[in-house]
Design an enzyme around this catalytic site. Structure first.
Site, PDB file in Angstrom:
ATOM      1  N   CYS A 129      68.505  52.792  27.971  1.00  0.00           N
ATOM      2  CA  CYS A 129      68.400  51.711  26.984  1.00  0.00           C
ATOM      3  C   CYS A 129      66.935  51.355  26.720  1.00  0.00           C
ATOM      4  CB  CYS A 129      69.162  50.488  27.487  1.00  0.00           C
ATOM      5  SG  CYS A 129      68.856  48.977  26.561  1.00  0.00           S
ATOM      6  N   CYS A 146      65.995  47.627  26.962  1.00  0.00           N
ATOM      7  CA  CYS A 146      66.052  47.192  28.368  1.00  0.00           C
ATOM      8  C   CYS A 146      64.698  47.391  29.051  1.00  0.00           C
ATOM      9  CB  CYS A 146      67.122  47.971  29.131  1.00  0.00           C
ATOM     10  SG  CYS A 146      68.807  47.708  28.542  1.00  0.00           S
TER      11      CYS A 146
END
Length: 310
Positions: A47, A50
């Site tokens: 991600c 993230c």
């Protein structure tokens, strides 16, 4: 780095930030949030957002000095836990998802990467919901620096504001205070450089807007004429608008803010369109430079409004 107020010592990062799995979720999130709010970061190695948000969360939690904890859950490594939480109502369809737990219950959440200012507000809300103190001593330090500045100890105030910014680089009040300290020391260029270096997320904060106005007025003060001579010109010709405008600037430079406002209001009353509305623009700059609750600013704004809407 100096310590700024407060009695709470900074907890080790290992106590504040943990990788959580299905096995320790109850202990490190549900049970732990009975004592202190726990921010849960649902993330994955693939991600992209993230990777941006994770370090920001860790930094914000560390700076909260134990008022909140962070639990990091890799959803790929803990799929059964993520599915169970989703079935209980947590929307985990996308990541990053960040959830604040207080006393065993989720009380707030957001998804995706957010600016540092929004992240700080999220964490403050969680701390407050848990009955904690969000100041970490910084508010007390700002108050102490303000008192130094009022007492004429501008250099000491500047040092304190700079130390606050080491603890919280996006502290708008500290940035504005550092600007005002440098203005008090006669360092206008340095004050402007400090203001220009403020983080983008606080660039529109009221404190920094006020600092912009204070710098503008400080530069005007350097070119202000002699008050007595300008007063004589205005007395000799009350319709000498340029002299009245210059008198207002000179009065403000001497610290007579109320006198400056009165002269500008008189000029606005006589000719509100003079020099493309210069009187109104100067009044608004002065009001912006003052505290919003300053009685002089409040009186001046009321008078200006009554003239505009008369």
């Amino acid at each position: 780095m100096i310590e700024l107020g407060g009695t709470q010592s900074q907890a080790p990062a290992g106590d504040l930030i943990k990788d959580v799995t299905e096995e320790n979720f109850m202990q490190d999130v549900i049970d732990a949030s009975q004592e202190v709010p726990v921010i849960v970061d649902f993330w994955a190695t693939w991600c992209g957002p993230c990777k941006t948000l994770g370090p920001m969360l860790e930094k914000a939690v560390t700076e909260a000095r134990g008022a909140v904890k962070l639990a990091k859950i890799d959803v790929d490594q803990n799929q059964r836990l993520a599915q169970a939480l989703a079935q209980q109502g947590l929307p985990l369809q996308s990541i990053p998802t960040v959830v604040a737990f207080v006393q065993g219950r989720p009380i707030d959440m957001f998804q995706g990467a957010v600016p540092a200012s929004e992240l700080d507000a999220f964490i403050r809300k969680a701390i407050e919901a848990g009955g904690g103190d969000t100041s970490n001593g910084l508010d007390d330090a700002v108050a102490a620096a303000e008192e130094m500045l009022e007492q004429g100890a501008a250099a000491d105030a500047a040092e304190t504001y700079a130390a606050i910014l080491q603890e919280d680089p996006a502290h708008a009040a500290a940035y504005a205070g550092l600007v005002r300290s440098n203005l008090a020391l006669g360092q206008i260029d340095q004050a402007e450089a400090i203001l220009n270096g403020a983080p983008a997320e606080i660039s529109t904060a009221p404190e920094l807007e006020a600092a912009h106005a204070q710098i503008e007025l400080a530069r005007q003060a350097a070119d202000a004429g002699p008050v007595a001579e300008l007063e004589a010109r205005v007395e000799a010709d009350p319709d000498d608008h340029e002299a009245r405008f210059d008198l207002a600037r000179a009065l403000h430079a001497k610290g007579d803010v109320e006198g400056a406002i009165d002269q500008l209001l008189d000029l606005f009353r006589r000719d509100r369109e003079w020099n493309e509305g210069a009187a109104k623009a100067q009044l608004l700059t002065i009001f912006e430079a003052l505290d919003a609750k300053d009685p002089i600013a409040l009186r001046g704004r009321r008078k200006l409004s009554s003239m505009i809407f008369a």
